[in-house]
Design an enzyme around this catalytic site. Structure first.
Site, short mmCIF file in Angstrom:
data_model
loop_
_atom_site.label_atom_id
_atom_site.label_comp_id
_atom_site.label_asym_id
_atom_site.label_seq_id
_atom_site.Cartn_x
_atom_site.Cartn_y
_atom_site.Cartn_z
N HIS B 222 0.80 -1.22 0.00
CA HIS B 222 0.00 0.00 0.00
C HIS B 222 0.84 1.28 0.00
O HIS B 222 0.60 2.16 -0.81
CB HIS B 222 -1.06 0.02 1.10
CG HIS B 222 -2.08 1.07 0.80
ND1 HIS B 222 -3.00 0.95 -0.22
CD2 HIS B 222 -2.26 2.30 1.30
CE1 HIS B 222 -3.71 2.05 -0.31
NE2 HIS B 222 -3.29 2.88 0.60
N TYR B 226 1.44 5.06 -2.53
CA TYR B 226 1.68 6.45 -2.13
C TYR B 226 3.06 6.93 -2.55
O TYR B 226 3.27 8.11 -2.80
CB TYR B 226 1.43 6.64 -0.63
CG TYR B 226 -0.05 6.74 -0.40
CD1 TYR B 226 -0.71 7.94 -0.67
CD2 TYR B 226 -0.81 5.65 -0.03
CE1 TYR B 226 -2.07 8.04 -0.55
CE2 TYR B 226 -2.17 5.74 0.09
CZ TYR B 226 -2.80 6.94 -0.17
OH TYR B 226 -4.15 7.04 -0.07
N HIS B 373 -9.55 0.56 -11.29
CA HIS B 373 -9.23 1.55 -10.26
C HIS B 373 -7.79 2.04 -10.37
O HIS B 373 -7.53 3.23 -10.43
CB HIS B 373 -9.50 0.97 -8.87
CG HIS B 373 -8.90 1.75 -7.76
ND1 HIS B 373 -9.37 2.98 -7.38
CD2 HIS B 373 -7.83 1.50 -6.95
CE1 HIS B 373 -8.64 3.45 -6.39
NE2 HIS B 373 -7.70 2.58 -6.11
N PHE B 374 -6.84 1.10 -10.40
CA PHE B 374 -5.46 1.62 -10.38
C PHE B 374 -4.98 2.10 -11.75
O PHE B 374 -3.96 2.77 -11.84
CB PHE B 374 -4.47 0.67 -9.68
CG PHE B 374 -4.28 -0.68 -10.29
CD1 PHE B 374 -3.60 -0.84 -11.47
CD2 PHE B 374 -4.76 -1.81 -9.63
CE1 PHE B 374 -3.41 -2.09 -12.01
CE2 PHE B 374 -4.57 -3.07 -10.17
CZ PHE B 374 -3.90 -3.21 -11.36
N HIS B 375 -5.76 1.80 -12.79
CA HIS B 375 -5.43 2.45 -14.06
C HIS B 375 -5.92 3.90 -14.07
O HIS B 375 -5.44 4.70 -14.86
CB HIS B 375 -5.95 1.65 -15.25
CG HIS B 375 -5.03 0.51 -15.61
ND1 HIS B 375 -5.06 -0.70 -14.97
CD2 HIS B 375 -4.00 0.44 -16.49
CE1 HIS B 375 -4.11 -1.49 -15.46
NE2 HIS B 375 -3.45 -0.82 -16.40
N ARG B 438 -10.14 -10.20 -12.50
CA ARG B 438 -8.91 -9.60 -13.01
C ARG B 438 -7.88 -10.71 -13.21
O ARG B 438 -8.13 -11.86 -12.89
CB ARG B 438 -8.37 -8.57 -12.02
CG ARG B 438 -7.84 -9.19 -10.74
CD ARG B 438 -7.45 -8.15 -9.70
NE ARG B 438 -6.14 -7.59 -9.95
CZ ARG B 438 -5.38 -7.02 -8.98
NH1 ARG B 438 -5.83 -6.96 -7.74
NH2 ARG B 438 -4.21 -6.52 -9.26
N ARG B 439 -6.75 -10.36 -13.78
CA ARG B 439 -5.60 -11.25 -13.89
C ARG B 439 -5.92 -12.58 -14.54
O ARG B 439 -5.40 -13.62 -14.14
CB ARG B 439 -5.03 -11.55 -12.50
CG ARG B 439 -4.51 -10.34 -11.80
CD ARG B 439 -3.87 -10.73 -10.51
NE ARG B 439 -2.69 -9.90 -10.28
CZ ARG B 439 -1.93 -10.00 -9.22
NH1 ARG B 439 -2.16 -10.87 -8.30
NH2 ARG B 439 -0.89 -9.21 -9.08
#
Lengths: 167, 551
Positions: B222, B226, B373-375, B438-439
């Site tokens: 995590h 950041y 989301h993380f894209h 996913r994946r």
């Protein structure tokens, strides 16, 4: 340190909604008892048959009381073992009547897997050495795809099953 | 002449550019993998030469998630340190050492993956076992980054000694915060890789504690996000104001936000493990609360950014409620690309809140919603900001200029990226909500209506992925132009100033011992008991598995 008046308003509103939000999920968790699965029950991944629920003859769906079902499963690369039918053929579909309470129990014999009944809240990590459990009421009829949603190797996308909820 | 227009020495520029070259080579390779993945998942395309989908996926994750980001960040941060506090010859040599160790590690891991010996994805969950060279390569990358971190610490320390009583330059302060966070976080990664994975992959240890390795990984995983985000924030707080002709909104507020990010980025990893069977739910919940604390500095950031925009516009004489908005430099890609990134962070952040929401997580965990989301967050917010930085950083380093033509191309690039990502990330979000995993390589599973719906969204992802790859080619072209061909000149290194009459920042903001002590205390609070529980309730360990990944 100086904070602008508008910033104070902005942060107060933000923090207020954050507190409210946390209260809601806290209420859902500790008063309503809605937790993600966590049973902290361990098992020897090389000998899952030693555990009553995961003996080959106990795999698959069983009615334990009126409207209450238990589904025992063993995951391994790249298959879900739902037990066998009367013709000794591997079961690929779990059939459950609508509105019944179902306890899904699963463990892994080898690597990490996932177990998700797509379109429902049944979504668990399946890890070697641990038993994953989730109880829910199957309220909607339909055919739901079970997918392994944690990468388990070259055949990961061929690991699936079906849950059928009928009237 | 302002320091902003003063070019670095040749030797210094060469160091920072070395990191940029690796960055953009990684972008091209990783982006190509991404394109191929979306094509495979569309079901209309099969990989040639028996290449395995999951090998591509591992390359994509490792090279973009770990290599592209880390090289850009360390290169960019080093240039910030060089500009604000300076770098000595000795420090520069140490930074080169960091670069080479990271590069050797990257090459080791990359070769191991490409020959099919490490198709374990970038999270390398045990008990899938990759070739030891993969883990050793990763260790090198991390150790190299530690050297870079300690060079940065030393740079600020030396500057502080020479400038007794002065507050540290804002950007140097931010870099040091980010590297402290990185160092504390990677200790968890180092622990699992060195103590658990390497001996086990070499056969010295028979079994591995799977849950412990996952928990240590997410202790790192995590703060990793950041670590990607904070350099973008550095640009938003201290670079963008200069580009739009304004001043830093508040030095102390920016520092406070970074301190809060340091504290609340690490003791939160369990929210990635909410659906795991072996962790006490109470501790999951406690870490969920800690996770949400980062909303505070995020809201502070949002406020100060828009306040900066408004203040800059009003100074130019715009008095109406939103008149200042029109006057922002929309045609300057150095502003436009990061600005789109900021906008993407609104849905991105909201999605993050959903993901960490204890119960709601079960709906989206490991579905392709997460990938969507993380894209949005990393691949749009962070990456567009990094591109925005590239447009001035690279010509500043190579002694060239961002020409109007390249600026225009950059604007096109930003729009291509936004369009491609809107299609790809949008369809990923929707497909995830209806259960698509996913994946996973292309699969029709058992067929049926549900699966048929997923496949439509996977087609949309291939369209988005193709547009994004065009964006990558454009970006790499611009990078090559700025590195080698653009006309000679001096491009500004746009560091913003404070207002003349700015309030003094409280001294306590630079009390490193205090902030690090609180950070460590929070980590101990959040992790001691769960870790102890995990070890006390350990199941028999797991033997390694090679065959599932085709070894």
């Amino acid at each position: 340190m100086h904070l602008h008046k508008y910033e104070k308003i902005w942060l107060t509103l933000g923090l207020g909604s954050l507190a409210l939000f946390l209260l809601i999920i806290g209420f859902a968790a500790f008063w309503k008892g809605t937790h993600p699965q966590s049973h902290i029950e361990t098992i020897d991944p090389q000998n899952v048959e030693a555990y009553e629920a995961f003996k080959p003859e106990n795999l698959g769906v069983r009615e334990v009381a009126d409207g209450k079902y238990i589904v025992n499963m063993v995951a391994s690369a790249f298959n879900y073992d739902f037990g066998t039918d009367i013709d000794e053929k591997a079961v690929k579909t779990i059939r459950i009547p609508k509105d019944s309470t179902v306890l899904y129990q699963i463990t892994s014999k080898d690597v990490v897997h996932g177990f998700q009944v797509a379109g429902t809240n049944v979504n668990m990590m399946v890890e070697p050495g641990h038993i994953s459990r989730y109880e829910t009421v199957m309220k909607n009829t339909g055919t739901f795809t079970v997918v392994c949603n944690e990468y388990c190797g070259v055949g990961h996308h061929q690991m699936y099953g079906t849950v059928e909820v009928y009237e | 002449m302002s320091k902003n227009y003063l070019l670095f020495s040749k030797q210094e520029s060469r160091l920072y550019m070395a990191f940029m070259h690796v960055t953009f080579a990684s972008l091209l390779i990783g982006g190509l993998m991404g394109l191929l993945q979306t094509l495979v998942r569309s079901g209309k395309f099969t990989l040639p030469f028996g290449i395995d989908y999951y090998t591509l996926l591992t390359v994509h994750g490792v090279i973009l998630g770990l290599v592209f980001t880390t090289f850009f960040i360390i290169g960019f941060q080093n240039s910030l340190m060089g500009k604000t506090v300076g770098i000595s010859d000795k420090q520069r040599k140490a930074a080169w050492l960091a670069f080479w160790i990271m590069l050797i590690g990257t090459a080791m891991a990359a070769v191991t993956i490409l020959v099919g010996q490490a198709s374990v994805l970038y999270t390398f969950y045990a008990p899938l076992r990759a070739h030891p060279a993969f883990y050793i390569g990763l260790t090198f990358v991390v150790v190299g980054s530690w050297i870079a971190a300690f060079v940065n610490f030393r740079q600020l320390y030396v500057w502080k000694k020479a400038h007794k009583g002065e507050k540290s330059p804002l950007l140097a302060f931010m870099v040091v915060i980010n590297m402290i966070m990185w160092f504390i976080a990677t200790l968890g990664l180092a622990a699992t890789v060195i103590v658990q994975f390497i001996p086990w992959s070499l056969g010295y240890a028979e079994t591995i504690n799977v849950l412990l390795s996952r928990t240590l990984f997410w202790y790192f995983g995590h703060p990793l996000v950041y670590f990607w985000l904070l350099p973008a924030y550095m640009a938003w707080y201290a670079i963008i104001p200069k580009i739009i002709g304004g001043k830093i909104f508040s030095d102390s507020l920016a520092r406070l936000a970074f301190i809060l990010f340091l504290m609340f980025s690490i003791p939160v990893g369990l929210h990635h493990q909410l659906t795991e069977p072996g962790i006490d739910p109470t501790w999951k919940f406690i870490q969920v609360i800690l996770t949400f604390m980062v909303i505070i500095p995020s809201l502070m950031t949002a406020f100060s950014l828009f306040a900066t925009f408004e203040a800059a516009g009003r100074k130019k004489g715009f008095t109406s409620l939103f008149g200042w908005f029109k006057k922002l430099p929309w045609k300057d890609v150095r502003f436009l690309a990061p600005f789109i990134g900021m906008l993407a962070f609104i849905p991105g952040g909201a999605g993050g809140i959903i993901n960490a929401s204890y119960q709601m997580n079960a709906l989206v965990h490991n579905t392709i919603w997460i990938t969507g989301h993380f894209h949005l967050t990393v691949a749009t917010t962070v990456v567009l900001t990094f591109f925005g930085i590239t447009y001035w950083l690279v010509p500043h380093l190579t002694g060239r200029r961002l020409t109007p033509k390249l600026n225009k191309l950059g604007i096109i690039q930003a729009f291509v990226w936004t369009l491609g990502m809107a299609i790809m990330s949008g369809s990923m979000h929707i497909q995830g909500l209806i259960g698509g995993p996913r994946r996973s390589s292309f699969s029709e599973y058992a067929g049926g209506e549900q699966v048929a719906t997923w496949l439509n969204y996977q087609l949309a992802q291939a369209v988005g992925g193709t547009i994004l790859f065009i964006g990558i080619i454009l970006m790499v072209y611009i990078f090559i132009q700025l590195s080698f061909f653009a006309p000679r000149g001096v491009e500004e290194f746009p560091i913003a100033d404070e207002e003349e009459d700015a309030e003094k920042s409280p001294k306590i903001l630079e009390n490193w011992y205090l902030w690090i002590a609180i950070t460590i205390a929070l980590i101990l609070f959040a992790y001691t008991i769960p870790m102890f529980d995990i070890m006390r309730h350990s199941p028999p360990g797991s033997v390694p598995f090679d065959w599932p990944i085709g070894r």
